[in-house]
Design an enzyme around this catalytic site. Structure first.
Site, PDB file in Angstrom:
ATOM      1  N   THR A   1       0.837  -1.202   0.000  1.00  0.00           N
ATOM      2  CA  THR A   1       0.000   0.000   0.000  1.00  0.00           C
ATOM      3  C   THR A   1       0.875   1.257   0.000  1.00  0.00           C
ATOM      4  O   THR A   1       0.669   2.173  -0.793  1.00  0.00           O
ATOM      5  CB  THR A   1      -0.952  -0.013   1.216  1.00  0.00           C
ATOM      6  OG1 THR A   1      -1.637  -1.260   1.223  1.00  0.00           O
ATOM      7  CG2 THR A   1      -1.956   1.115   1.147  1.00  0.00           C
TER       8      THR A   1
ATOM      9  N   LYS B   1       5.082  10.563  21.927  1.00  0.00           N
ATOM     10  CA  LYS B   1       5.132  11.563  23.018  1.00  0.00           C
ATOM     11  C   LYS B   1       3.743  11.845  23.568  1.00  0.00           C
ATOM     12  O   LYS B   1       3.580  12.608  24.496  1.00  0.00           O
ATOM     13  CB  LYS B   1       5.721  12.877  22.491  1.00  0.00           C
ATOM     14  CG  LYS B   1       7.102  12.766  21.888  1.00  0.00           C
ATOM     15  CD  LYS B   1       7.551  14.151  21.405  1.00  0.00           C
ATOM     16  CE  LYS B   1       8.805  14.062  20.562  1.00  0.00           C
ATOM     17  NZ  LYS B   1       9.086  15.345  19.902  1.00  0.00           N
TER      18      LYS B   1
ATOM     19  N   HIS C   1     -10.323  -1.126   4.383  1.00  0.00           N
ATOM     20  CA  HIS C   1      -9.158  -0.874   3.530  1.00  0.00           C
ATOM     21  C   HIS C   1      -9.730  -0.603   2.127  1.00  0.00           C
ATOM     22  O   HIS C   1      -9.615  -1.423   1.226  1.00  0.00           O
ATOM     23  CB  HIS C   1      -8.259  -2.113   3.554  1.00  0.00           C
ATOM     24  CG  HIS C   1      -6.876  -1.901   3.019  1.00  0.00           C
ATOM     25  ND1 HIS C   1      -6.511  -0.784   2.293  1.00  0.00           N
ATOM     26  CD2 HIS C   1      -5.767  -2.677   3.097  1.00  0.00           C
ATOM     27  CE1 HIS C   1      -5.229  -0.897   1.962  1.00  0.00           C
ATOM     28  NE2 HIS C   1      -4.751  -2.026   2.434  1.00  0.00           N
TER      29      HIS C   1
HETATM   30  C1  NCD Z   1      -3.571  -6.040   3.906  1.00  0.00           C
HETATM   31  C2  NCD Z   1      -3.795  -5.138   5.105  1.00  0.00           C
HETATM   32  O1  NCD Z   1      -2.905  -4.352   5.453  1.00  0.00           O
HETATM   33  O2  NCD Z   1      -4.891  -5.201   5.646  1.00  0.00           O
HETATM   34  N1  NCD Z   1      -2.358  -5.793   3.264  1.00  0.00           N
HETATM   35  C3  NCD Z   1      -2.359  -4.981   2.157  1.00  0.00           C
HETATM   36  O3  NCD Z   1      -2.558  -3.794   2.271  1.00  0.00           O
HETATM   37  N2  NCD Z   1      -2.224  -5.552   0.949  1.00  0.00           N
HETATM   38  C4  NCD Z   1      -3.780  -7.485   4.177  1.00  0.00           C
HETATM   39  C5  NCD Z   1      -3.027  -8.112   5.315  1.00  0.00           C
HETATM   40  O4  NCD Z   1      -2.190  -7.480   5.952  1.00  0.00           O
HETATM   41  O5  NCD Z   1      -3.293  -9.289   5.557  1.00  0.00           O
END
Ligand code: NCD
Length: 306
Positions: free
Chosen positions: A57, A86, A136
């Protein structure tokens, strides 16, 4: 202001606009003129503020910004290396960051609801890059873009989703998103203790989305057009996380339909056997690659270029 906070804010009409722009950008990349012709945000600045670990990401957002001509300022591990240690509140941090004139702030934070809290005090668009066990959304958009690219549709799909449905924000966001399209059926695969929460269950019922919950992996794999796998989110457990028991390897691929696809937001820990990588139905690396293009289109959308 156009924040990106959750997937429910996107309707199919807006998504098709975003995906159209994404595929335009992607085909420019493939053409001879290549990468450097998208400079639509030249002279602007993006802040990448990450309180939790990230590879895809964070780097795909930074790459997306780069190819749009933006400058990127990155904070990794902000939980330890920012003033959060902090005792500064997220709200104060965001108010301060806005003083430096970013065009957009991409935020990953360990607390559910943090992106909304940030948006409430921000003078620039906030993009939620994962808020704890919440959502997400940019991942779900790239997941749906990938599904559409491979299957040619976003509706009338049977989608098997596993495995830690209680804690995974990627599977949550994808379920919310698939529920916006007609005739999708979700086969939710997990141990009983890791089933979806009541908020998502009520949403699916309200939307009339067909879903079933099962712990039978073989059954789910045999029915699915799309298999979407994600690891056990061990960082979200207060006690010890359970061992992964739903592993997709060559025998499980044999059960899957010949034209099904296998996706995973990654990282892969133990949920998919690497021997499966050479199967053409395993498209998780291409899926990750699509992330940059979707995020380029999203950066253009939040900044109102289209
Ligand atoms: C995911 C997350 O951060 O939720 N990762 C990502 O952004 N591709 C999936 C995960 O961490 O399992």
């Amino acid at each position: 202001m156009r924040h990106v906070l959750d997937v429910q804010q996107f309707d199919p009409k807006l998504l098709s606009l975003i995906f159209k722009r994404t595929s335009e950008i992607q085909s420019h990349f493939k053409s001879k003129h290549a990468a450097h012709n998208e400079r639509s945000l030249s002279g602007k600045m993006m802040f990448n503020i990450f309180y939790e670990p990230s590879t895809r990401t964070r780097i795909s957002f930074a790459s997306a910004a780069h190819f749009l001509g933006m400058e990127v300022v990155n904070t990794e591990n902000a939980r330890e290396f920012s003033s959060a240690i902090k005792g500064e509140s997220l709200e104060d941090t965001i108010k301060v960051l806005c003083q430096y004139n970013p065009t957009v702030i991409v935020l990953r934070h360990n607390e559910e609801g943090s992106a909304l809290r940030a948006a409430n005090v921000s003078t620039v668009p906030i993009i939620n890059a994962g808020d704890g066990g919440g959502q997400h959304p940019t991942q779900a958009l790239l997941d749906l873009y990938t599904i559409n690219q491979s299957k040619g549709r976003t509706s009338n799909l049977s989608v098997a989703i596993g495995t830690d449905l209680l804690h995974s924000r990627t599977t949550r966001s994808l379920c919310y998103l698939l529920a916006q399209y007609p005739k999708n059926s979700l086969i939710l695969v997990s141990p009983k203790t890791l089933r979806i929460g009541n908020d998502l269950r009520s949403y699916l019922i309200e939307k009339g989305t067909n879903f079933e919950e099962t712990d039978n992996l073989d059954y789910a794999l045999s029915k699915a057009d799309v298999v979407y796998w994600n690891r056990i989110q061990k960082e979200r457990f207060t006690g010890r996380a359970p061992k992964q028991t739903y592993i997709i390897g060559p025998p499980q691929m044999d059960i899957m339909k010949r034209d099904a696809i296998l996706m995973d937001p990654l990282p892969r820990v133990d949920q998919i056997d690497p021997r499966v990588d050479s199967d053409k139905r395993a498209i998780y690396f291409e899926q990750a690659g699509n992330g940059m293009f979707v995020r380029m289109a999203l950066l253009e959308w939040v900044t109102e270029i289209f």
